[in-house]
Every structure is written in structure tokens, then in C-alpha cells.
Design an enzyme around this catalytic site. Structure first.
Site, short mmCIF file in Angstrom:
data_model
loop_
_atom_site.label_atom_id
_atom_site.label_comp_id
_atom_site.label_asym_id
_atom_site.label_seq_id
_atom_site.Cartn_x
_atom_site.Cartn_y
_atom_site.Cartn_z
N LYS A 206 0.88 -1.17 0.00
CA LYS A 206 0.00 0.00 0.00
C LYS A 206 0.92 1.23 0.00
O LYS A 206 1.44 1.64 1.04
CB LYS A 206 -0.87 -0.03 1.26
CG LYS A 206 -2.19 0.73 1.18
CD LYS A 206 -2.09 2.18 0.79
CE LYS A 206 -1.70 3.09 1.92
NZ LYS A 206 -1.59 4.51 1.49
N GLU A 279 9.48 1.35 10.82
CA GLU A 279 10.54 2.34 10.59
C GLU A 279 9.88 3.71 10.70
O GLU A 279 9.15 4.12 9.82
CB GLU A 279 11.14 2.15 9.18
CG GLU A 279 11.62 0.74 8.89
CD GLU A 279 12.93 0.40 9.59
OE1 GLU A 279 13.59 1.34 10.09
OE2 GLU A 279 13.27 -0.79 9.66
N CYS A 313 13.75 10.81 6.69
CA CYS A 313 13.66 10.40 8.10
C CYS A 313 15.00 10.49 8.80
O CYS A 313 15.05 10.68 10.01
CB CYS A 313 13.09 9.00 8.19
SG CYS A 313 14.04 7.80 7.24
N GLU A 411 9.57 16.37 15.44
CA GLU A 411 10.12 16.25 14.09
C GLU A 411 9.43 17.28 13.20
O GLU A 411 8.21 17.33 13.15
CB GLU A 411 9.85 14.83 13.58
CG GLU A 411 10.37 14.54 12.20
CD GLU A 411 9.95 13.16 11.70
OE1 GLU A 411 8.77 12.78 11.89
OE2 GLU A 411 10.79 12.47 11.12
#
Ligand code: NAP
Ligand code: MG
Length: 543
Positions: A206, A279, A313, A411
């Protein structure tokens, strides 16, 4: 706009931003031959599903539409994948790896097309798109080359030498579900699938709603390289709708994305007791020690903070710089950052591309405005650039960031770095570790031994020394992933492949019963066993 992908390319005038002058037009036309037929690969129970438009971040041109799948489509995808998996797992390993050695070459052959696709759909600069494409090739080569050593049955130590023989086997789990993000939409969709496929699994992917075509293009190349039909299924649409039915039917779920969504995935996978790897996000620190090679420090800071316009990331958002080098470093880092070229060019003439869309732009602006309003200084950048394209944002350096400002702990996932002056190395380590995240870090020092020691004390899954995130990421033989809230499980290395397997212990005994020893009483057998254990402990080869 419900026309099929191959025939529909005309952007809607209402969606265009008139202030955008320097943006390439005709992006849809350029990417059209690459997108043609891709959405036909999506698993659908009903061909008349609604479709979602996909936009080029550079200029908001609609480049195509992809089906909005429903739960029934997930069911079909998993069924097809399950049917195809058995025959694939039964093929000899060298036949499976051959597909991926061909894929390596094919990806490099199609480099230009892939770069166009990634830039147009994802908005990143060509050099950042290049990192992504090379990563997929490296991954395919590494796992194809090392599969036999990782997967073949291995002799393991049994209780009694020569009498008890034990083997470790690795079987594919079956169908692996992958949910991938938009930021590195080709490698995040394909690279984690490669070791799973080589290990004998099928995939249901997906991809992120914003970037389905980069993923589908990568899958099409896999079929071109010889992957058997149906083995790699794709469902496009919203994760909030498709995630639960996917996790409910697969045998493993691999997720890359935000920590917030990762927690939900983990809960659902936990309920079903299926294996998972997550992750997730990061707030990555970079440590510049007083004895750093100055040029290297400035290079790593400039190239490691703004990859994918900061939407990577593992790029850096916190910079701890020791006081002896702080002023000189900061001056050069600010100058280099201000000199970076921003733009939508489909060549290597610019350094940084666009953010993906309005929500990422809003979050970046919010973090910068919040910091500024609470007293932080903006040393470089700090502004959106609608004159270049709707979602461009200047690479930004902040100082004076304190606890209580959003970007101190959260973040940003944009091109925004906070720089902190720190006196001692101990304090740098403590501050680097003062985060709920633990994904990636960087240490810059001329003293390699000290740098390795500092690195080993940072609670991050990867740490680079004197280079950017590129070196631990591309060290394919070593695991890569997050500690703390940055994830669960690892990609790359041994773990990156074996996680997609069920390990099995097969043990044969040539003496039965083992206990009591035939012909001896229980007391005598006990004494013999105790003596045997004492003996084995003394002989290194038998321990
Ligand atoms: P996200 O919102 O978590 O989305 C990632 C994927 O999950 C998308 O395909 C999304 O589908 C899907 N999703 C959303 N809600 C879901 C749900 N309830 N159930 C199942 N799937 C769901 O993350 P993002 O905003 O795309 O990506 C940015 C984040 O990813 C950042 O935090 C970044 O640090 C992290 N990231 C981590 C790594 C790593 O290796 N550690 C790599 C890249 C990115 P939709 O498209 O429909 O939203
Ligand atoms: Mg999101």
C-alpha cells in the site's frame, strides 16, 4: 477527472497557482509515457472504483489518477499473492536471486525515467532522487548476492556432539504487507520488498496516497526483470481505510512512516500475533566536536540536513557544536545554506526541491514561526517561496531554540535545523540522547577512536562518522533502523532478510532415549550427565 490514466493529462486551470512563474509546465506530458498503464496493475474487485488525482508538487499539475481501493480489493490482492507465493517459494534460490540481479541492471538502465518520475511526483531535486534510485539497485544486488549465505540451512550446536545434530532452517512467512510513505516513494516501496521476495514471500504493497506511481513504476520494472505474475500486488488509496484489512490478512507487516501511525499498526499486528517491522520518525542530532575537520563538518551539515528538502527520516534537525569551533562553523554553515539553489529543474542544476504539499509546508512554517515568536533567531532561510513553486521552503537555520518551542523536540520533517553551542562532549552526548526518538546521528571529529566511542554512546540505530547519513544507510551488510520511538526491527543486513522468515530448528538424535542413558540407572545417568557437562565446559571446541 475520472478518465483513465493513459488518456488524461490536462491540468485543471483552477488548480494552478498563478504566482508560480519559474516552474516548469508540461510536467504531466513528460511523465505521461511512464505512467501509462500503471494503475491497471492495481488489484481491484471492481474496475469502477473512484479515482484519486495525483499532483506534481512543483506546480500542482495533475499528472494522473489512481484507484481508491476498498477493503474488498485488499482481499483480492492477498488471495492472488497467496496463490502465487507457493510456486515462487518452491523455485530454487538461484532462480529467485537472478530476477534481482536483472532488476539491478534494469533500474540503472532506466535511471533517467526513474529520476523524472521521482522528481515530478515527489518534488525532490534530481540529486536526492538519484540517492533513492541507487539505493534500490544496491539493495537488489546485496540481497541477491548474499541470499544463499543467509537463507541456506545451517548446522547448529546440539546437546551432545556427534549424537545430536541440529539445523536452522528459514521458511518464508507467506504474504508480506508493506505500507510505505511518500518521502522516498520508490525505495521505501521496493527496497524492503526485495529481501522478502528473495526469501520466498509474496508482497501486498500500500504505497502513500500522494505518490502511487513511483511505487507502481518500480513494481512494473520488477515484473520486467522476471518476477512471476501476481507475486507483487499493489493496492492504492488511503492508509486509514486499507491498513486494517491489510494487517488482518497478511503474515507480516512492514511499515515506514510516522510514529503516530506506527503505534496503531503495532497494536493491530500485536493482536494478530504477526511479525512486524516499524521504521518511524526521527529528530536526528549531529555532533561537531572541537577537533572536527572544519570542511567536513560544514559539508556534512549542509548535505545531511536538507535531503529531500528535509523530508528524509534520517536527515539532521538538531546540531550540537562544541564551543571552540562554534562561531567559525556557524558562519560557514549559514553561508553555504544561503548559497543552496532551490528550484524545480529536472536536471542537476539545483540542490533542493519542493516540499510534498500543503500540509508539510504548513507544519514547516508553523515550526519556524513558533520558534521565531518565542525568541529564536533565524540565521538563514525561514520563508516559503511561492515565487518558485507552491510548496518551496528555504533551507533554514535557527539558533536560540529552547524547550517549549515546537521544533525543540518534535520532528519538523522540513528543511529546518536548530544549532546549539555546547561546551563539553559529555553534554553533547546527553543532549543528543534527550529525545524520544533514536533513529540516526552524525559525529564529526578528527580523532576516529574518540568518534567511535561517542557514536556508541548515542542511542540511535545508525550513526555516521565524518560523512552524512549516506554511509550507514548504504552499509547494506549492517542493520539500519530506530531505537526508542523511532521503530521496531531493522532493515538491511542479516535482520533485514531473516525477519521475513520463520526460523525452524530441526534436531535429530542418534541415541534414544537420551535419558536415562540406556543400560544405566537414573542415578548413574545423572552422574554421567553431570560429568559430561563439566567436561564440555572445559573443551573450547565443544562449548
Ligand atoms: P504516515 O502519515 O504515517 O503515512 C505513511 C503510510 O501509512 C502512508 O502510506 C499512509 O497512507 C499510511 N497510513 C496512514 N494512516 C494509516 C493507518 N491508520 N493505518 C495504516 N496505514 C496508514 O507518514 P508520512 O507522513 O507519509 O511520512 C512521514 C513520516 O515517515 C515521518 O515521520 C518520517 O520520519 C517517517 N519515515 C521514516 C522512515 C524510516 O526509515 N524510519 C523513512 C521514511 C519516513 P496515506 O497515504 O493514505 O496517508
Ligand atoms: Mg501523513
Amino acid at each position: 477527472m475520472g478518465a483513465s490514466v493513459g488518456t488524461m493529462e490536462v491540468p485543471r486551470a483552477a488548480d494552478r497557482v498563478e504566482t508560480v512563474k519559474q516552474v516548469s509546465t508540461g510536467l504531466a506530458g513528460r511523465v505521461k509515457p511512464l505512467i501509462r498503464g500503471l494503475s491497471d496493475m492495481v488489484a481491484l474487485a471492481d474496475r469502477n472504483r473512484k479515482r484519486t488525482e495525483v499532483y506534481a508538487p512543483f506546480n500542482r499539475e495533475c499528472i494522473g489518477t489512481a484507484p481508491s481501493c476498498a477493503a474488498e480489493d485488499v482481499k483480492i490482492a492477498v488471495e492472488r499473492a497467496r496463490d502465487a507465493q507457493q510456486a515462487w517459494a518452491a523455485r530454487p534460490l538461484h532462480e529467485r536471486t537472478r530476477v534481482f540481479m536483472r532488476y539491478h541492471d534494469l533500474v540503472l538502465d532506466r535511471l533517467d525515467s526513474l529520476l523524472d518520475m521521482l522528481q515530478i511526483e515527489g518534488g525532490k531535486s534530481r540529486q536526492h532522487a538519484l540517492e533513492e534510485v541507487l539505493d534500490v539497485a544496491i539493495n537488489a544486488r546485496y540481497y541477491a548476492a548474499h541470499a544463499a549465505e543467509l537463507l541456506n540451512p545451517k548446522r547448529r550446536q546440539g546437546l551432545i556432539p556427534l549424537i545430536v545434530k541440529s539445523w536452522e532452517l528459514h521458511h518464508p512467512v507467506g504474504v508480506v504487507g508493506i505500507i510505505s510513505p511518500w518521502n522516498y516513494p520508490f525505495t521505501m516501496a521496493v527496497s524492503d520488498a526485495i529481501p522478502a521476495l528473495i526469501a520466498g514471500n509474496a508482497i501486498v504493497l500500500k504505497p502513500a496516497d500522494l505518490t502511487p506511481f513511483s511505487a507502481l513504476y518500480g513494481v512494473r520494472l520488477l515484473y520486467e526483470a522476471g518476477l512471476p505474475g501476481d507475486l507483487f500486488q499493489v493496492i492504492t488509496g488511503r492508509g486509514s481505510l486499507l491498513g486494517t484489512p491489510l494487517i488482518d490478512q497478511v503474515d507480516f507487516i512492514g511499515f515506514t512512516g510516522s510514529t503516530e501511525v506506527g503505534r496503531k499498526i503495532g497494536e493491530q499486528a500485536g493482536r494478530r500475533l504477526i511479525k512486524q517491522s516499524l521504521e518511524l520518525g526521527g529528530k536526528n542530532p549531529m555532533l561537531v566536536l572541537d577537533d572536527a575537520d572544519f570542511e567536513k563538518a560544514v559539508y556534512v551539515a549542509t548535505h545531511g540536513s536538507y535531503a529531500g528538502a528535509g523530508q528524509l527520516c534520517i536527515s539532521y534537525e538538531r546540531m550540537y557544536v562544541q564551543s571552540g569551533i562554534y562561531d567559525r562553523f556557524l558562519e560557514a554553515f549559514v553561508a553555504r545554506t544561503k548559497a543552496l539553489r532551490l528550484g524545480p529543474a529536472l536536471d542537476f542544476s539545483v540542490d533542493i526541491g519542493s516540499l510534498i504539499g500543503p500540509s508539510q509546508l504548513e507544519k514547516t512554517l508553523e515550526h519556524v514561526d513558533d520558534a521565531r515568536s518565542k525568541g529564536a533567531q533565524v540565521l538563514a532561510g525561514g520563508r516559503s517561496r511561492p515565487d518558485i513553486g507552491p510548496y518551496f521552503f528555504e533551507p533554514t537555520i535557527l539558533s536560540g531554540v529552547t524547550e517549549g518551542m515546537q521544533c525543540y523536540r518534535e520532528e519538523t520533517f522540513g528543511p529546518v535545523v536548530s544549532v546549539y553551542k555546547v561546551d563539553s562532549v559529555e553534554e553533547m552526548i546527553a543532549r543528543a540522547n534527550d529525545s524520544e526518538y533514536g533513529l540516526n546521528a552524525s559525529v564529526i571529529s578528527r580523532d576516529e577512536r574518540k568518534a567511535v566511542d561517542v557514536a556508541s554512546r548515542i542511542r540511535c540505530g545508525t550513526v555516521s562518522i565524518n560523512e552524512t547519513y549516506q554511509v550507514p544507510w548504504s552499509a547494506m551488510g549492517a542493520p539500519m533502523g530506530g531505537m526508542k520511538d523511532s521503530g521496531l526491527g531493522r532493515r538491511h543486513g542479516i535482520e533485514g532478510m531473516l525477519k521475513y522468515t520463520e526460523s525452524q530448528n530441526i534436531t535429530l538424535s542418534r541415541m534414544s532415549p537420551l535419558f536415562p542413558i540406556p543400560g544405566l540407572s537414573i542415578e548413574a545417568s545423572t552422574a554421567a550427565f553431570v560429568a559430561g557437562l563439566r567436561l564440555i565446559k572445559r573443551i573450547p571446541g565443544l562449548r
